[in-house]
Design a protein around this motif. Structure first.
Motif, mmCIF file in Angstrom:
data_model
loop_
_atom_site.group_PDB
_atom_site.id
_atom_site.type_symbol
_atom_site.label_atom_id
_atom_site.label_comp_id
_atom_site.label_asym_id
_atom_site.label_seq_id
_atom_site.Cartn_x
_atom_site.Cartn_y
_atom_site.Cartn_z
ATOM 1 N N GLY A 150 29.557 -33.615 -33.451
ATOM 2 C CA GLY A 150 30.394 -32.705 -33.021
ATOM 3 C C GLY A 150 31.949 -32.240 -33.009
ATOM 4 O O GLY A 150 31.301 -30.793 -33.430
ATOM 5 N N SER B 230 27.714 -35.190 -24.979
ATOM 6 C CA SER B 230 27.596 -34.342 -26.369
ATOM 7 C C SER B 230 26.930 -36.300 -26.652
ATOM 8 O O SER B 230 26.144 -35.813 -27.481
ATOM 9 C CB SER B 230 29.108 -34.467 -26.864
ATOM 10 N N ALA C 115 24.016 -36.503 -29.334
ATOM 11 C CA ALA C 115 24.136 -36.112 -31.345
ATOM 12 C C ALA C 115 24.063 -37.605 -31.446
ATOM 13 O O ALA C 115 22.872 -37.815 -32.424
ATOM 14 C CB ALA C 115 25.884 -36.578 -31.487
ATOM 15 N N CYS D 71 24.862 -28.921 -28.408
ATOM 16 C CA CYS D 71 25.960 -30.121 -28.819
ATOM 17 C C CYS D 71 27.204 -29.647 -29.170
ATOM 18 O O CYS D 71 27.886 -29.884 -29.373
ATOM 19 C CB CYS D 71 25.085 -31.266 -29.321
#
Length: 721
Positions: A217, A444, A448, A420
């Protein structure tokens, strides 16, 4: 793609062409460029047809200005910086970034204010054995030994020069004789607050995702990949998706166009909307550190938004040319930045080739439900393919390997990466609200996780990467692009595409065959920078062996693990000169996957960390590691040496000094921590600090590689990379 009415494209592309040749081939071309520009201006004065067109003026201006700017940069900054090398000076500088820890060193980027009391502002890369307790934008004053950065490798020198770093420096330990003064700035510069924003973004993401998911991220949001593990970085390279994790045009476009769409839904006036977009773009560039790839995208977006302000449509080719021209003015060495070259060429491929594919292929698909799905897939494929195709030459020559499945990888994670990045941004934005921020953090993490799973699978497929680090591939690139240009100029129809496709396939096949039969088979020996011991790793790509001395260096295991990346940490053989008592070698043995261990003598400490049946006790051994590579290991009370014969190159590693016989003190390369007398070697590498002018010290340059094949070798200075 006609350039006749695109003055910025003419100037920008011509400028990059000049700067590229000057940087990568011969800096004297800057004089040729200036001369060519002057000749064009003179011809314009005498030839009426030239005077009736503005093109010659723009071309001449680009040639003259590019040549002069490159020469001024090399003459003033590089030449003056090089004149300061090999000196101990008192340095007054500002810390620009947090340190990077590699092997045994902390690496800092500083901007000098004064050198020995003289004003001279230049970026410097400092290697230090100890941590300097200074934050970014603190001012430091201390004694440092300067050296020419990249003196052993033109590629490394260009890499640092492209980032504005023209000097290298190193310090060992700080004491009363070598104190360091750290001063906090009274007035915080703008960069300090931008650094604070980056830290806030990083901390908020890692608070919810303290692992590779958080690292992914952060990489997508602000371009910092330091929180991604080495293992996942290997997956990223193998799958060919590195640009997704380096903030560039895609990331900026998602944010700016998303913001623009939201404001448009809120009925914000177009001019105000565009002005907000310009302001956000500048803010984003600043937060991400004004990297070349982001700046290229930012300038193009600003051109589009300025066009909206004045009800004009910006031309993408002209905008790209203007971005290239402006960035070349700011940094004449920008063409030495591979990230910029990949970003520029990929963008050019998309805006030049993709419209043709849209017109001749996508537009012919039926407009029903399945047709719409097919169009979406085709558009995603064509964008990735155009970017890959246009940047292929730079990838082959400068990256050194091709990711075979990169187009598929980018298709599979393209939308997920954009999503993301957005959810990570919302995580940061809503972090103070607690629950809402946690929801976005969870989203997220899930995205990921999907991205990492995809690239891990693809990078593990057979033939995921093809190495291209040899001259045959360079020749192949030249032939490939010559075929394309020739086909387009001669045929200018579908036949050109067919010939180019056949040419590409032929070039790749020939290069692979030549590489396999004539260029493969290199062996490598990496000398590790350690504190208090000597260590080296030998590898042929499939097998490896570690040779090290006794010592209490606490980072030995980490250093060896980094050197063994790509082999899953497995070691075929460890030869260690262990004398008993505490040794960092025990930590290495306990943490590594070692198949066989050779030591002069067993002891209880060793038996507590390793199975006795896999230990060979031998103080005088001759081992054949693999084809054309042997090691003779001799250890006694007086000395300990390992003499390696690697494809005809004799390398002596002194693990423990003493009364060493003369037969061990001659050869091609000597590796030691203390240089003995009466030696006859072509090259000397000292593990640690050295005062000898005839040696290369890991204290200064860090880990270094020796590339070996057929009685020839090349020493590659890594300088912390």
């Amino acid at each position: 793609m006609k350039l006749k009415y695109r003055p910025m494209a003419i100037m920008g592309f011509s400028s990059l062409y000049v700067l590229f040749i000057c940087a990568h081939f011969d800096d004297r071309f800057s004089f040729v460029s200036v001369g060519a520009g002057i000749i064009i201006l003179l011809l314009t004065a005498f030839i009426r047809k030239f005077r009736e067109s503005v093109t010659p003026f723009f071309l001449a201006a680009a040639l003259i200005f590019s040549g002069i700017s490159f020469e001024m940069t090399t003459e003033y900054k590089i030449s003056y910086a090089d004149s300061l090398t090999d000196k101990e000076v008192t340095l007054d500088a500002t810390v620009l970034e947090e340190p990077e820890f590699t092997g045994t060193k902390y690496y800092y980027t500083l901007k000098t204010n004064k050198i020995d009391g003289n004003d001279f502002k230049v970026k410097l890369r400092l290697s230090a054995s100890q941590y300097i307790d200074a934050e970014p934008y603190d001012r430091v004053r201390f004694k440092v030994t300067l050296y020419e950065i990249g003196s052993f490798s033109r590629d490394i020198k260009l890499y640092y020069n492209s980032k504005g770093i023209f000097l290298g420096g190193y310090v060992s330990n700080y004491d009363d004789d070598y104190p360091i003064e750290i001063t906090k700035p009274e007035k915080k510069p703008l960069g300090y607050y931008l650094y604070g924003i980056r830290k806030t973004v990083t901390n908020r993401i890692l608070d919810g995702l303290p692992n590779d998911y958080g690292g992914v991220g952060i990489g997508m949001l602000i371009g910092d990949k330091s929180y991604i593990s080495d293992e996942t970085v290997g997956y990223i390279k193998g799958a060919g998706v590195a640009p997704v994790f380096a903030v560039s045009g895609m990331h900026l476009s998602v944010w700016v166009m998303g913001l623009y769409a939201v404001l448009e839904e809120m009925k914000v006036r177009k001019k105000i909307n565009s002005s907000i977009g310009i302001g956000f773009t500048l803010f984003f560039l600043a937060v991400t550190g004004f990297t070349p790839s982001v700046c290229r995208a930012g300038i193009m977006l600003i051109m589009i938004l300025i066009g909206n302000l004045f009800h004009r449509k910006a031309d993408p080719i002209n905008s790209l040319g203007f971005a290239a021209l402006l960035l070349g003015i700011i940094n004449p060495l920008i063409t030495a930045d591979i990230g910029f070259l990949l970003s520029f060429s990929s963008t050019l491929g998309i805006i030049a080739i993709n419209p043709l594919l849209e017109k001749h292929v996508v537009s012919r698909v039926k407009d029903n439900i399945w047709g719409k799905i097919a169009k979406s897939v085709l558009r995603l494929f064509f964008v990735s393919a155009c970017a890959t195709f246009a940047s292929l030459g730079f990838v082959i020559v400068f990256i050194g390997y091709i990711s075979v499945y990169s187009i598929i990888s980018n298709m599979l994670i393209g939308y997920a990466a954009a999503l993301c990045m957005l959810t990570c941004g919302l995580t940061v934005l809503f972090y103070p609200l607690g629950g809402l921020g946690a929801v976005f953090s969870l989203e997220s993490g899930l995205i990921a996780r999907y991205i990492i799973a995809v690239i891990k699978f693809i990078s593990g497929l057979p033939f995921a990467t093809v190495r291209t680090d040899n001259e045959y591939w360079v020749y192949g690139v030249i032939v490939f692009y010559t075929l394309i240009v020739g086909a387009v100029l001669i045929f200018n129809n579908r036949r050109a595409f067919k010939i180019s496709s056949v040419g590409l396939a032929a070039v790749i096949l020939i290069c692979c065959l030549l590489y396999h039969f004539d260029y493969d088979g290199y062996s490598f020996l990496r000398v590790l920078e350690t504190d208090g011991c000597v260590a080296a790793v030998i590898s042929d790509g499939e097998h490896n062996a570690v040779i090290c001395s006794d010592g209490d260096y606490k980072y030995l295991s980490d250093s060896v693990s980094n050197a063994l990346m790509g082999s899953d940490g497995k070691t075929d053989l460890l030869i260690a000169d262990i004398n008993g008592g505490y040794s960092s070698v025990y930590g290495l043995i306990g943490e590594s996957k070692i198949n066989k261990l050779i030591v002069p003598k067993k002891n209880d400490s060793l038996l507590s960390v390793y199975d006795e049946k896999d230990i060979t006790e031998n103080s005088n051994a001759k081992i054949k590691l693999w084809k054309s590579t042997t090691v003779e290991f001799l250890s006694n009370d007086e000395y300990s040496v390992a003499v390696c014969d690697i494809d005809g190159v004799k390398i002596t590693i002194i693990l423990r000094g003493g009364d060493i016989p003369q037969k061990f003190l001659t050869g091609d390369i000597l590796i030691c921590d203390d240089i003995p007398e009466n030696i006859k070697f072509k090259k000397i590498i000292v593990s640690g600090e050295s005062d000898s002018e005839n040696s290369i010290s890991t204290e200064v340059y860090g880990d270094m590689d020796i590339k070996i094949k057929k009685n020839n070798y090349k020493i590659i200075i890594r300088e912390g990379n």
